[in-house]
Design an enzyme around this catalytic site. Sequence first.
Site, PDB file in Angstrom:
ATOM      1  N   ARG A   1      -5.724 -24.586  14.286  1.00 31.95           N
ATOM      2  CA  ARG A   1      -5.436 -25.958  13.873  1.00 31.95           C
ATOM      3  C   ARG A   1      -4.197 -26.488  14.611  1.00 31.95           C
ATOM      4  O   ARG A   1      -3.857 -25.982  15.674  1.00 31.95           O
ATOM      5  CB  ARG A   1      -5.284 -25.996  12.345  1.00 31.95           C
ATOM      6  CG  ARG A   1      -6.570 -25.544  11.618  1.00 31.95           C
ATOM      7  CD  ARG A   1      -6.408 -25.575  10.111  1.00 31.95           C
ATOM      8  NE  ARG A   1      -6.174 -26.942   9.628  1.00 31.95           N
ATOM      9  CZ  ARG A   1      -5.719 -27.226   8.407  1.00 31.95           C
ATOM     10  NH1 ARG A   1      -5.455 -26.247   7.549  1.00 31.95           N
ATOM     11  NH2 ARG A   1      -5.526 -28.475   8.050  1.00 31.95           N
TER      12      ARG A   1
ATOM     13  N   TYR B   1     -11.221 -26.955   3.660  1.00 31.11           N
ATOM     14  CA  TYR B   1     -10.889 -26.010   2.579  1.00 31.11           C
ATOM     15  C   TYR B   1     -12.076 -25.671   1.668  1.00 31.11           C
ATOM     16  O   TYR B   1     -11.931 -24.848   0.769  1.00 31.11           O
ATOM     17  CB  TYR B   1      -9.728 -26.567   1.747  1.00 31.11           C
ATOM     18  CG  TYR B   1      -8.462 -26.760   2.557  1.00 31.11           C
ATOM     19  CD1 TYR B   1      -7.802 -25.667   3.105  1.00 31.11           C
ATOM     20  CD2 TYR B   1      -7.931 -28.034   2.786  1.00 31.11           C
ATOM     21  CE1 TYR B   1      -6.650 -25.825   3.860  1.00 31.11           C
ATOM     22  CE2 TYR B   1      -6.771 -28.210   3.533  1.00 31.11           C
ATOM     23  CZ  TYR B   1      -6.138 -27.103   4.065  1.00 31.11           C
ATOM     24  OH  TYR B   1      -4.996 -27.255   4.815  1.00 31.11           O
TER      25      TYR B   1
ATOM     26  N   ASN C   1      -0.640 -17.904  -1.307  1.00 34.50           N
ATOM     27  CA  ASN C   1      -0.928 -18.975  -0.349  1.00 34.50           C
ATOM     28  C   ASN C   1       0.179 -20.019  -0.505  1.00 34.50           C
ATOM     29  O   ASN C   1       0.145 -20.813  -1.459  1.00 34.50           O
ATOM     30  CB  ASN C   1      -2.298 -19.594  -0.603  1.00 34.50           C
ATOM     31  CG  ASN C   1      -2.647 -20.634   0.447  1.00 34.50           C
ATOM     32  OD1 ASN C   1      -1.773 -21.064   1.213  1.00 34.50           O
ATOM     33  ND2 ASN C   1      -3.897 -21.036   0.501  1.00 34.50           N
TER      34      ASN C   1
ATOM     35  N   ALA D   1       1.731 -25.684   2.736  1.00 33.08           N
ATOM     36  CA  ALA D   1       2.562 -26.165   3.853  1.00 33.08           C
ATOM     37  C   ALA D   1       3.971 -25.568   3.856  1.00 33.08           C
ATOM     38  O   ALA D   1       4.634 -25.572   4.901  1.00 33.08           O
ATOM     39  CB  ALA D   1       2.634 -27.689   3.810  1.00 33.08           C
TER      40      ALA D   1
ATOM     41  N   HIS E   1      -4.319 -17.524   3.762  1.00 37.30           N
ATOM     42  CA  HIS E   1      -4.639 -18.910   4.124  1.00 37.30           C
ATOM     43  C   HIS E   1      -6.143 -19.089   4.167  1.00 37.30           C
ATOM     44  O   HIS E   1      -6.851 -18.289   4.788  1.00 37.30           O
ATOM     45  CB  HIS E   1      -4.022 -19.280   5.475  1.00 37.30           C
ATOM     46  CG  HIS E   1      -2.538 -19.200   5.460  1.00 37.30           C
ATOM     47  ND1 HIS E   1      -1.757 -20.132   4.823  1.00 37.30           N
ATOM     48  CD2 HIS E   1      -1.693 -18.266   5.945  1.00 37.30           C
ATOM     49  CE1 HIS E   1      -0.490 -19.786   4.922  1.00 37.30           C
ATOM     50  NE2 HIS E   1      -0.419 -18.656   5.591  1.00 37.30           N
TER      51      HIS E   1
ATOM     52  N   GLU F   1       0.059 -12.526   2.247  1.00 35.42           N
ATOM     53  CA  GLU F   1      -0.035 -13.960   2.576  1.00 35.42           C
ATOM     54  C   GLU F   1      -1.504 -14.296   2.830  1.00 35.42           C
ATOM     55  O   GLU F   1      -2.208 -13.541   3.511  1.00 35.42           O
ATOM     56  CB  GLU F   1       0.802 -14.233   3.827  1.00 35.42           C
ATOM     57  CG  GLU F   1       0.781 -15.671   4.291  1.00 35.42           C
ATOM     58  CD  GLU F   1       1.611 -15.866   5.568  1.00 35.42           C
ATOM     59  OE1 GLU F   1       2.297 -14.911   6.012  1.00 35.42           O
ATOM     60  OE2 GLU F   1       1.554 -16.977   6.128  1.00 35.42           O
TER      61      GLU F   1
ATOM     62  N   PRO G   1       1.914 -25.841  -2.716  1.00 30.34           N
ATOM     63  CA  PRO G   1       1.644 -27.274  -2.831  1.00 30.34           C
ATOM     64  C   PRO G   1       0.245 -27.690  -2.375  1.00 30.34           C
ATOM     65  O   PRO G   1      -0.267 -27.178  -1.385  1.00 30.34           O
ATOM     66  CB  PRO G   1       2.708 -27.908  -1.925  1.00 30.34           C
ATOM     67  CG  PRO G   1       3.152 -26.831  -1.015  1.00 30.34           C
ATOM     68  CD  PRO G   1       3.028 -25.555  -1.804  1.00 30.34           C
ATOM     69  N   ASN G   2      -0.311 -28.599  -3.135  1.00 27.91           N
ATOM     70  CA  ASN G   2      -1.599 -29.258  -2.871  1.00 27.91           C
ATOM     71  C   ASN G   2      -2.814 -28.369  -3.124  1.00 27.91           C
ATOM     72  O   ASN G   2      -3.949 -28.837  -3.044  1.00 27.91           O
ATOM     73  CB  ASN G   2      -1.653 -29.830  -1.443  1.00 27.91           C
ATOM     74  CG  ASN G   2      -0.555 -30.852  -1.219  1.00 27.91           C
ATOM     75  OD1 ASN G   2      -0.428 -31.789  -2.008  1.00 27.91           O
ATOM     76  ND2 ASN G   2       0.255 -30.682  -0.188  1.00 27.91           N
TER      77      ASN G   2
ATOM     78  N   ARG H   1      -9.960 -31.660  -1.896  1.00 24.10           N
ATOM     79  CA  ARG H   1      -9.036 -31.899  -0.787  1.00 24.10           C
ATOM     80  C   ARG H   1      -9.682 -31.459   0.531  1.00 24.10           C
ATOM     81  O   ARG H   1     -10.007 -30.278   0.693  1.00 24.10           O
ATOM     82  CB  ARG H   1      -7.772 -31.060  -1.034  1.00 24.10           C
ATOM     83  CG  ARG H   1      -6.824 -30.998   0.116  1.00 24.10           C
ATOM     84  CD  ARG H   1      -5.802 -29.883  -0.080  1.00 24.10           C
ATOM     85  NE  ARG H   1      -4.825 -29.929   0.992  1.00 24.10           N
ATOM     86  CZ  ARG H   1      -4.030 -28.930   1.318  1.00 24.10           C
ATOM     87  NH1 ARG H   1      -4.052 -27.812   0.631  1.00 24.10           N
ATOM     88  NH2 ARG H   1      -3.183 -29.052   2.319  1.00 24.10           N
TER      89      ARG H   1
HETATM   90  C1  DQA Z   1      -3.198 -23.500   4.041  1.00 23.62           C
HETATM   91  C2  DQA Z   1      -2.834 -23.901   5.469  1.00 23.62           C
HETATM   92  C3  DQA Z   1      -1.572 -24.734   5.495  1.00 23.62           C
HETATM   93  O1  DQA Z   1      -1.259 -25.103   6.830  1.00 23.62           O
HETATM   94  C4  DQA Z   1      -1.764 -26.001   4.675  1.00 23.62           C
HETATM   95  O2  DQA Z   1      -0.572 -26.744   4.652  1.00 23.62           O
HETATM   96  C5  DQA Z   1      -2.261 -25.722   3.310  1.00 23.62           C
HETATM   97  C6  DQA Z   1      -3.303 -24.718   3.123  1.00 23.62           C
HETATM   98  C7  DQA Z   1      -4.552 -22.766   3.976  1.00 23.62           C
HETATM   99  O3  DQA Z   1      -4.798 -22.153   2.948  1.00 23.62           O
HETATM  100  O4  DQA Z   1      -5.336 -22.800   4.928  1.00 23.62           O
HETATM  101  O5  DQA Z   1      -1.862 -26.378   2.342  1.00 23.62           O
HETATM  102  O6  DQA Z   1      -2.207 -22.619   3.538  1.00 23.62           O
END
Ligand code: DQA
Length: 153
Positions: free
Chosen positions: A113, A23, A79, A82, A106, A104, A10-11, A18
Site C-alpha cells: 500500500r 479490510y 493491530n 494507523a 495487520h 503485531e 483506531p478505526n 470501513r
Molecule cells: C491496518 C493497516 C494500517 O495502515 C491502517 O492504518 C489500519 C489498519 C491493517 O490492519 O491493515 O487502520 O493496521
Amino acid sequence: MKKILILNGPNLNLLGTREPATYGSTTLADVEAQCKAEGERLGYAVECFQSNWEGALIDKIHEYGRLYKSGEALGCVFNPGAFTHTSIALHDAIKGVDGLPVIECHISNVHAREEFRHHSWVSPAAAGIVIGFGTDGYLIALGGLVRKFGAKN
Ligand code: DQA
C-alpha cells in the site's frame, strides 16, 4: 486459564463497513467472537479491547505486562491501526513491560500500500508479525502466539 488479549487500535471499531475492498466485510464483533472461540479451543481465555485512544492502548499493554509477570496472561495480538506508523509511545510501552509477547497483526498487506504504511514503530518490539491475511490474520496470530509461547512449547 491463562488470558490472551486481542487489542485493536483506531478505526478498527468500523471493521465491516470501513473500506471493505481493503479490510473486508467481517465486523470487529465477528473477529472477537472467532478469537474467543479459537482461544477457548486452545485452552485460553481471550479478552478483547479496542480503543481509538493511544493512551488507553498503552494502559492496556501495561495491565497485560503485569498479568504476564504474575503468570496470568500468555500474551497479546495487537493491530495498532494507523498508530503503527506514528507511535513511538506504543513501541516504548511494549518494550517497557519487558517480556509480554506481542504479535503485531495487520489485516491488509501494508507493504503493498502507500509508502507511509511501510514503516512500523511496533515491529521492532513485536515477538512476531502477521500481515495481509485479512481478518483471518487474528486467528493466525493467536495460533502462532500459542505455538511459540504456550505451555507445551
Ligand atoms: C491496518 C493497516 C494500517 O495502515 C491502517 O492504518 C489500519 C489498519 C491493517 O490492519 O491493515 O487502520 O493496521
